[in-house]
Design an enzyme around this catalytic site. Sequence first.
Site, PDB file in Angstrom:
ATOM      1  N   VAL A 190       0.841  -1.175   0.000  1.00  0.00           N
ATOM      2  CA  VAL A 190       0.000   0.000   0.000  1.00  0.00           C
ATOM      3  C   VAL A 190       0.888   1.241   0.000  1.00  0.00           C
ATOM      4  O   VAL A 190       2.044   1.186   0.407  1.00  0.00           O
ATOM      5  CB  VAL A 190      -0.915  -0.074   1.250  1.00  0.00           C
ATOM      6  N   GLY A 191       0.398   2.373  -0.507  1.00  0.00           N
ATOM      7  CA  GLY A 191       1.117   3.641  -0.366  1.00  0.00           C
ATOM      8  C   GLY A 191       1.722   4.169  -1.656  1.00  0.00           C
ATOM      9  O   GLY A 191       1.551   3.591  -2.729  1.00  0.00           O
ATOM     10  N   VAL A 204       4.960   4.531  -2.677  1.00  0.00           N
ATOM     11  CA  VAL A 204       6.026   3.803  -3.366  1.00  0.00           C
ATOM     12  C   VAL A 204       5.402   2.703  -4.218  1.00  0.00           C
ATOM     13  O   VAL A 204       5.733   2.541  -5.408  1.00  0.00           O
ATOM     14  CB  VAL A 204       7.054   3.222  -2.368  1.00  0.00           C
ATOM     15  N   GLU A 262      -3.495  -7.594  -2.546  1.00  0.00           N
ATOM     16  CA  GLU A 262      -4.542  -7.309  -1.553  1.00  0.00           C
ATOM     17  C   GLU A 262      -5.244  -5.996  -1.865  1.00  0.00           C
ATOM     18  O   GLU A 262      -6.455  -5.945  -1.966  1.00  0.00           O
ATOM     19  CB  GLU A 262      -3.954  -7.335  -0.144  1.00  0.00           C
TER      20      GLU A 262
HETATM   21  O1  0RQ Z   1       7.146   9.258   8.895  1.00  0.00           O
HETATM   22  O2  0RQ Z   1       4.871   9.962   8.412  1.00  0.00           O
HETATM   23  O3  0RQ Z   1       6.208  11.094  10.191  1.00  0.00           O
HETATM   24  O4  0RQ Z   1       6.805  11.403   7.782  1.00  0.00           O
HETATM   25  O5  0RQ Z   1       7.745   6.296   8.629  1.00  0.00           O
HETATM   26  O6  0RQ Z   1       7.322   6.255   5.832  1.00  0.00           O
HETATM   27  O7  0RQ Z   1       8.535   6.522   3.681  1.00  0.00           O
HETATM   28  O8  0RQ Z   1       6.264   7.663   4.012  1.00  0.00           O
HETATM   29  O9  0RQ Z   1       6.532   5.151   3.719  1.00  0.00           O
HETATM   30  O10 0RQ Z   1       4.002   5.491   3.949  1.00  0.00           O
HETATM   31  O11 0RQ Z   1       5.075   3.717   2.465  1.00  0.00           O
HETATM   32  O12 0RQ Z   1       5.114   3.528   4.971  1.00  0.00           O
HETATM   33  C1  0RQ Z   1       6.625   0.393   6.214  1.00  0.00           C
HETATM   34  C2  0RQ Z   1       5.186   2.026   7.428  1.00  0.00           C
HETATM   35  C3  0RQ Z   1       6.080   2.551   5.148  1.00  0.00           C
HETATM   36  C4  0RQ Z   1       4.256   0.843   5.395  1.00  0.00           C
HETATM   37  C5  0RQ Z   1       5.539   1.442   6.071  1.00  0.00           C
HETATM   38  C6  0RQ Z   1       8.939   7.056   8.851  1.00  0.00           C
HETATM   39  C7  0RQ Z   1       8.906   8.099   7.749  1.00  0.00           C
HETATM   40  C8  0RQ Z   1       7.434   8.457   7.746  1.00  0.00           C
HETATM   41  C9  0RQ Z   1       6.269   6.418   6.725  1.00  0.00           C
HETATM   42  P1  0RQ Z   1       6.184  10.529   8.813  1.00  0.00           P
HETATM   43  P2  0RQ Z   1       7.157   6.498   4.258  1.00  0.00           P
HETATM   44  P3  0RQ Z   1       5.081   4.510   3.709  1.00  0.00           P
HETATM   45  C10 0RQ Z   1       0.146  -3.788   2.269  1.00  0.00           C
HETATM   46  C11 0RQ Z   1       1.368  -4.499   2.718  1.00  0.00           C
HETATM   47  C12 0RQ Z   1       3.929  -2.809   6.478  1.00  0.00           C
HETATM   48  C13 0RQ Z   1       2.817  -3.605   5.953  1.00  0.00           C
HETATM   49  C14 0RQ Z   1       2.834  -3.870   4.512  1.00  0.00           C
HETATM   50  C15 0RQ Z   1       3.739  -0.355   6.165  1.00  0.00           C
HETATM   51  C16 0RQ Z   1       6.762   7.109   7.990  1.00  0.00           C
HETATM   52  O13 0RQ Z   1       4.522   0.470   4.100  1.00  0.00           O
HETATM   53  O14 0RQ Z   1       2.997  -0.223   7.118  1.00  0.00           O
HETATM   54  O15 0RQ Z   1       3.820  -3.755   3.816  1.00  0.00           O
HETATM   55  N1  0RQ Z   1       4.170  -1.590   5.748  1.00  0.00           N
HETATM   56  N2  0RQ Z   1       1.680  -4.247   4.077  1.00  0.00           N
HETATM   57  O16 0RQ Z   1       9.724   9.198   8.054  1.00  0.00           O
HETATM   58  C17 0RQ Z   1      11.882   5.719  11.836  1.00  0.00           C
HETATM   59  C18 0RQ Z   1      12.811   4.406  10.137  1.00  0.00           C
HETATM   60  C19 0RQ Z   1      11.806   4.926   9.251  1.00  0.00           C
HETATM   61  C20 0RQ Z   1      10.891   5.837   9.773  1.00  0.00           C
HETATM   62  C21 0RQ Z   1      10.475   5.479   7.651  1.00  0.00           C
HETATM   63  N3  0RQ Z   1      13.719   3.543   9.716  1.00  0.00           N
HETATM   64  N4  0RQ Z   1      12.792   4.830  11.414  1.00  0.00           N
HETATM   65  N5  0RQ Z   1      10.907   6.228  11.055  1.00  0.00           N
HETATM   66  N6  0RQ Z   1      10.077   6.159   8.742  1.00  0.00           N
HETATM   67  N7  0RQ Z   1      11.545   4.725   7.936  1.00  0.00           N
HETATM   68  C22 0RQ Z   1      -0.760  -3.137   3.306  1.00  0.00           C
HETATM   69  C23 0RQ Z   1      -1.826  -4.003   3.850  1.00  0.00           C
HETATM   70  O17 0RQ Z   1      -1.558  -5.056   4.232  1.00  0.00           O
HETATM   71  C24 0RQ Z   1      -3.215  -3.497   3.922  1.00  0.00           C
END
Ligand code: 0RQ
Length: 493
Positions: free
Chosen positions: A259-260, A262, A284
């Site tokens: 999702v999202g 990227v 999904e």
């Molecule tokens: O923080 O929102 O405060 O700016 O995490 O990061 O880069 O905007 O990425 O929105 O794609 O989310 C893994 C959370 C990525 C998501 C995850 C901080 C960053 C930002 C979000 P801000 P981005 P995204 C389909 C499949 C797990 C489940 C999955 C997710 C915020 O993709 O939940 O894949 N995936 N499911 O600044 C601290 C780090 C960080 C960090 C990024 N290393 N340490 N903060 N951030 N890296 C979904 C379903 O199953 C329905």
Amino acid sequence: MSLKFITAEEAATYVKHDDNVGFSGFTPAGCPKVIPEAIARRAEQEHKEGRPFKIGMFTGASTGDHLDGALARAEAVKFRTPYQSNKDMRTLLNAHGAEYFDMHLSELAQSLRYGFLGRVDVAIVEAVDVTEDGEIVPAEGVGILPTICRLADKILIELNRFHPKELRGIHDIYEPEDPPMRREIPVYKPSDRIGQPFVKVDPKKIVGVVETNREPDGSKFAPLDDVTLAIGRNVSDFLVGEMKAGRLPKSFLPLQSGVGNVANAVLGCMGENEAIPPFTVYTEVIQDAVIKLMDQGRVTFASGCSLSVSHEALREIYARLDFFKDKLLLRPQEISNNPEVVRRLGVITINTALEADIFGNVNSTHVLGTKMMNGIGGSGDFTRSGYVSIFTTPSTAKDGKISSFVPMVSHMDHSEHSVKVIISEYGVADLRGKSPVQRAREIIERCAHPEYRPLLHAYLDRGVKGHTPQSLDACFAFHRAFIETGDMRNVKF
Ligand code: 0RQ
């Protein structure tokens, strides 16, 4: 039996303190809206009068603000599972205002059937149609709808007139038998239909129907930036290379993407890459990019659990349902995410990491090892069983103060055994057939941000003996540097 039409307020009276409630939908798509809001108002009233009111929540995945947001703000949640992404819910569960346990999405329905998670007292589901003999046609997101309707004593329906009744036929509802009787799930290609276009329940269990006309929340996608675009291009170039090398069939394989932004960007880049033939999607969440590519003939079929699209894309689909309906299929998450089917179809899986370690383990859920972000979602269902499992991440977060590549992940969701390829805006680390040290060099050189490469090499070269040269003294030094100084670049070993 005639259906009983009631108000949302009346519907909320069927839910009691301490009940476990199952909700339909997957992402905001297909989630009930007005009944959860009425339950939240009821909880607030009960609390004001000094009585407890909290419910257990089973959802498909994340939901809308009408559901997670309203119930979190009303402090009406006893426990919740699985994936969530609402900011108020996230705050509540990180503060232990609600117990939260994270699960693989494909496992939830069977865990409910096996009795692992307690009873389901009430099912609250959004539908586009319901008949007097108990046929329920879900909306644009299915989730765990069939299972909660079968297990619950009481079913409340939100009949949302916003969605066209002609959605009937887009769903394929199928629940596997439970072991020891379970046979294979007979999906051999993404377009295979194996069930019924509706959920059939005992109509006596439908205690009320609330009519609504509510537009779904709609996903919002940020405009593509250089980093997202570079990741998208790296993914599509990698897959073209795999085809050229004969490791992917020339006809290509079905694709899953998380999702999202990227994920949406990756799909967009793949669609534009002429070297990739028109392809199918077994995923999904079906996002905007899939709909656009379908229109252009680049995606020929998409099977998913929900249409997690923007307002504009949903209106486009509904306006041209004749075109889209035979190219889209919505399944319960138990099937859309089923590891058996994913392995059989040879799905190419693309999910997002928060951080990865140099040995190839991935953290998708916990910021700095402690704070729950969203949950594992379907990423584990797909990654472990995929034909080739890819993780993408920008090389840094928080303006470069956090490196997404660290010596040891602060929490692990996907182990080195399941993670085959990692891709950042800098390049592609192909981890297949490589030892831990080879993987580390590949990840540092190809994916890490140039500013962090010398620091990661210095960590790797500390002379620790053993197959995986992990230093138990220093493996969290990057995280410690961030906590103590606000910047991982200040790391000291
Ligand atoms: O923080 O929102 O405060 O700016 O995490 O990061 O880069 O905007 O990425 O929105 O794609 O989310 C893994 C959370 C990525 C998501 C995850 C901080 C960053 C930002 C979000 P801000 P981005 P995204 C389909 C499949 C797990 C489940 C999955 C997710 C915020 O993709 O939940 O894949 N995936 N499911 O600044 C601290 C780090 C960080 C960090 C990024 N290393 N340490 N903060 N951030 N890296 C979904 C379903 O199953 C329905």
